[in-house]
Every structure is written in C-alpha cells, then in structure tokens.
Design a protein around this motif. Structure first.
Motif, PDB file in Angstrom:
ATOM      1  N   TYR A 172      58.199 -29.194   3.570  1.00  0.00           N
ATOM      2  CA  TYR A 172      58.749 -30.076   2.544  1.00  0.00           C
ATOM      3  C   TYR A 172      57.951 -30.008   1.247  1.00  0.00           C
ATOM      4  N   GLU A 198      59.803 -29.019  -2.119  1.00  0.00           N
ATOM      5  CA  GLU A 198      59.799 -29.892  -3.291  1.00  0.00           C
ATOM      6  C   GLU A 198      59.219 -29.188  -4.518  1.00  0.00           C
ATOM      7  N   VAL A 231      65.842 -35.615  -4.556  1.00  0.00           N
ATOM      8  CA  VAL A 231      66.051 -35.017  -3.240  1.00  0.00           C
ATOM      9  C   VAL A 231      66.566 -36.127  -2.333  1.00  0.00           C
ATOM     10  N   LEU A 265      61.655 -36.463  -7.984  1.00  0.00           N
ATOM     11  CA  LEU A 265      60.656 -35.415  -8.217  1.00  0.00           C
ATOM     12  C   LEU A 265      60.153 -35.373  -9.652  1.00  0.00           C
TER      13      LEU A 265
END
Length: 186
Positions: A104, A108, A119, A173
C-alpha cells in the motif's frame, strides 16, 4: 518465508501467482464477492487493462509472488479522475508480516506521483460479531494506514448463504485545490 520483500510492477509472468493468491479469497472468504475464482488468463487480462492507466504491484520474496495491490478508476465520470479504488491481496500463508503495508505504501506513492488525491477502499465486514468468512482485519488494516470510514452499506453482498455489509474507507493523498492538474497515467 524469509528474505527481503521486493515491491515491483506485476508482469504477465505473475498471472498464475496472482490467480493462486486470489483463489483462496474467492473460494474461502467473503472478502471478495466473486463466486468463481478467475484463472491465470483472466487475471492477466485484468492486469493488462488496469495497468494501462494505474499501478498494479506485486510483492515478491525470493522470486515468489506473495501479494499484490492495484488501483483502478473509482467511477467512470470525468469529475472522479482524482479518485481511485484500491485492492490488495496477500497470500494467506504470508499475512501479518508487513507485506500489505509495503504494497500500500508503494501504491500510494505511485498514485501521488500521478496526481491522484483520493484512495477509496470497499471492504466486506461481518454483520454480527463472528463470521467464518470475514473479519474486521481489513478494516483495521486500513485504519492503521490512515484511512477513515466514509460509509456503510447494509446487506450489500450475498455469499455463502449470508448477507454482508460493506464499508467504504477513504484516504486523502494530497490537497484538494481549485484547478488541480489532471492526473497522468502511470
């Protein structure tokens, strides 16, 4: 399994491993709502389609693929271009070793570099305290990575003669500005 975890793009040669990992979740859990596990050819077809625009990553230890994660379009309208849905699967025998976290984190970072801002993760959860086919592990995993609950849909999936709720979790993000740059392809 010992060795260093290598996170890299998934390739055509990984299709059988991806299918093997995913088959466990299809056949033994309610984590995915598919009823029939796709074969290697179908997994490769899916990987090819997703990889045209989004990252599709594999975790490898000592030459063996032990997990994968990818993102795909959240919804097919232009205004959703900055949002994706993520998926992750780790070999049932390799869970709780930090592989999911590494996958992950890499996913990301790749999404950030594309200009993706949101996300979203769709997670099946038990409707009551104990269920033989799903747990709250995925929800807890996402919480540990900074995802927050966005909503819960009740009785959304039917598998193994049971109804399952799904929760949506989200993680931002980056900043949401006016006139954001349109996301690039991977």
């Amino acid at each position: 399994m010992s060795g260093n975890i290598l996170i890299r793009p998934a390739y055509e040669r990984d299709a059988a491993a991806l299918a093997r990992i995913y088959a466990y979740y299809v056949e033994k859990t309610a984590i995915t709502f598919e009823y029939t596990a796709p074969d290697a050819a179908e997994m490769e077809r899916r990987r090819q389609v997703i990889s045209q625009q989004y990252p599709y990553l594999a975790a490898e230890v000592s030459g063996k693929v032990i997990g994968y994660a990818y993102a795909h379009a959240f919804y097919g309208r232009e205004a959703y271009a900055w949002s994706v849905e993520s998926s992750i699967y780790v070999d049932v025998n390799e869970r709780k070793r930090g592989i999911g976290r590494k996958l992950y984190e890499a996913l990301e970072e790749a999404l950030k570099s594309m200009g993706i801002l949101n996300v979203n993760a769709c997670i099946a959860v038990p409707r009551d305290g104990h269920d033989p086919y799903t747990t709250y592990d995925s929800l807890n995993f996402h919480e540990c990575l900074g995802y927050t609950l966005a909503g819960r849909f009740h009785n959304s999936g039917y598998k193994f003669d049971r109804w399952y709720d799904v929760v949506w979790m989200e993680k931002m993000l980056g900043p949401h500005t006016i006139h954001p740059q349109f996301p690039s392809k991977k």
